[in-house]
Design a protein around this motif. Structure first.
Motif, PDB file in Angstrom:
ATOM      1  N   ARG A 127       0.828  -1.196   0.000  1.00  0.00           N
ATOM      2  CA  ARG A 127       0.000   0.000   0.000  1.00  0.00           C
ATOM      3  C   ARG A 127       0.875   1.263   0.000  1.00  0.00           C
ATOM      4  NH1 ARG A 127      -5.684  -1.658   0.027  1.00  0.00           N
ATOM      5  NH2 ARG A 127      -5.628  -3.807   0.773  1.00  0.00           N
ATOM      6  N   ASN A 128       0.722   2.055  -1.069  1.00  0.00           N
ATOM      7  CA  ASN A 128       1.392   3.351  -1.182  1.00  0.00           C
ATOM      8  C   ASN A 128       2.890   3.250  -0.895  1.00  0.00           C
ATOM      9  OD1 ASN A 128       1.417   6.117  -1.742  1.00  0.00           O
ATOM     10  ND2 ASN A 128       1.190   6.648   0.416  1.00  0.00           N
ATOM     11  N   THR A 184       6.715   3.654  -1.275  1.00  0.00           N
ATOM     12  CA  THR A 184       7.678   4.563  -1.886  1.00  0.00           C
ATOM     13  C   THR A 184       9.096   4.130  -1.494  1.00  0.00           C
ATOM     14  OG1 THR A 184       7.629   6.095  -0.011  1.00  0.00           O
ATOM     15  CG2 THR A 184       6.072   6.491  -1.811  1.00  0.00           C
ATOM     16  N   GLU A 232      13.750   9.551  -6.437  1.00  0.00           N
ATOM     17  CA  GLU A 232      12.543   8.774  -6.169  1.00  0.00           C
ATOM     18  C   GLU A 232      12.562   7.534  -7.060  1.00  0.00           C
ATOM     19  OE1 GLU A 232      10.353   9.539  -3.864  1.00  0.00           O
ATOM     20  OE2 GLU A 232      11.216  11.506  -3.371  1.00  0.00           O
ATOM     21  N   ARG A 287       7.171   5.105  -6.535  1.00  0.00           N
ATOM     22  CA  ARG A 287       6.301   6.262  -6.363  1.00  0.00           C
ATOM     23  C   ARG A 287       4.864   5.816  -6.045  1.00  0.00           C
ATOM     24  NH1 ARG A 287       8.892  10.656  -9.218  1.00  0.00           N
ATOM     25  NH2 ARG A 287      10.730   9.909 -10.360  1.00  0.00           N
ATOM     26  N   GLY A 288       4.619   5.481  -4.798  1.00  0.00           N
ATOM     27  CA  GLY A 288       3.253   5.183  -4.374  1.00  0.00           C
ATOM     28  C   GLY A 288       2.655   3.946  -4.999  1.00  0.00           C
ATOM     29  N   ASP A 336       0.712   0.576  -5.234  1.00  0.00           N
ATOM     30  CA  ASP A 336      -0.337  -0.230  -4.599  1.00  0.00           C
ATOM     31  C   ASP A 336      -0.447  -1.539  -5.376  1.00  0.00           C
ATOM     32  OD1 ASP A 336      -1.420   1.525  -2.513  1.00  0.00           O
ATOM     33  OD2 ASP A 336      -2.087   2.777  -4.177  1.00  0.00           O
ATOM     34  N   GLY A 384       8.350   4.674   2.541  1.00  0.00           N
ATOM     35  CA  GLY A 384       7.006   4.928   3.033  1.00  0.00           C
ATOM     36  C   GLY A 384       6.065   3.838   2.564  1.00  0.00           C
ATOM     37  N   GLY A 385       4.885   3.769   3.166  1.00  0.00           N
ATOM     38  CA  GLY A 385       3.903   2.764   2.811  1.00  0.00           C
ATOM     39  C   GLY A 385       4.066   1.495   3.622  1.00  0.00           C
ATOM     40  N   ALA A 423       6.406   3.337 -11.054  1.00  0.00           N
ATOM     41  CA  ALA A 423       4.965   3.273 -10.817  1.00  0.00           C
ATOM     42  C   ALA A 423       4.305   2.263 -11.741  1.00  0.00           C
ATOM     43  CB  ALA A 423       4.321   4.651 -11.014  1.00  0.00           C
TER      44      ALA A 423
END
Length: 242
Positions: free
Chosen positions: A23-24, A26, A37, A40-41, A43, A77-78, A234
């Protein structure tokens, strides 16, 4: 095919259960203004027993995503959960134990130990994990990938295709519920690579492991039941294969 000892068979994930729940997610390296980066988010949910191809060009972040999903890299993150185990909640020791019981890896560069025979390359990781019948299980798994006659050979005495067969046996001997294969034919010629992919799909069917293949080859991706296209860190497309 040599049957595996009954103690070698671990319980499979329940049909239709979620084995990957990201989930999300990063991933970034460095500090501003040079921060890069990579993911990138993202899912992503994958169900038990699926065959999934992560398709994208070199440098798109495919291997980085695999490393995060396999618990080899901490995301920036995530959240990532494999078979219900939330990786972000685990310290390094518990994370290593969670990987060992759930995840197998087959990589482009084989990563066999040159001073160990084919049998030892499969059996020793099992021994270190506390498996009592490690050598019997390793012998059975090597027989299942067509190498029952090469148990005592060292990696330098094996062809590239044979080395990748040893790597597949090593990855599947613990009976993981999830098998990642990162460009598994990248170091092989076309004919040998096709045979290795046949073997991977056959062992997926025999063991019930969810198969997640990272590739830049659309032809290989088309052999999977689901194709996830990846670009610039992504997911840009997620579809059932035609």
């Amino acid at each position: 095919m040599v049957p595996l000892p009954s103690s070698a068979i671990a319980p499979a994930a329940a049909a239709d259960s979620i084995v990957i729940d990201a989930r999300n997610v990063t991933l970034a390296l460095g500090q501003p203004p040079a921060r890069v980066e990579i993911l990138r988010g993202v899912d992503l949910q994958v169900r038990a027993g699926e065959t999934v191809a992560l398709l994208g060009p070199s440098g798109s972040g495919k291997s980085s995503l695999m490393a995060v999903l396999a618990g080899l890299e901490r995301p920036s993150g995530g959240t990532v959960a494999v078979a219900g185990e939330a990786f972000e909640r685990l310290d390094e020791d518990r994370l290593a134990r969670a990987r060992r019981g759930r995840i197998g890896l087959v990589l482009q560069a084989f990563h066999l130990l040159p001073t160990m025979t084919a049998l030892e390359n499969v059996a020793v990781p099992l021994e270190l994990a506390g498996v009592r019948d490690a050598f019997a299980r390793a012998e059975a798994e090597l027989g299942a990938v067509g190498l029952g006659h090469r148990l005592g050979h060292y990696p330098a005495q094996l062809s590239g295709g044979e080395q990748q067969r040893v790597a597949i046996a090593r990855a599947l001997a613990p009976r993981p519920i999830l098998l990642f294969a990162d460009e598994p034919t990248g170091n092989l010629d076309g004919r040998t690579g096709a045979a290795i992919m046949d073997l991977l799909f056959n062992r997926h069917r025999a063991t019930g492991a969810t198969l997640f293949i990272i590739t830049h080859d659309p032809g290989l991706a088309a052999r999977c039941g689901r194709i996830i296209e990846f670009a610039d860190g992504a997911i840009i497309s997620d579809r059932a294969a035609a």
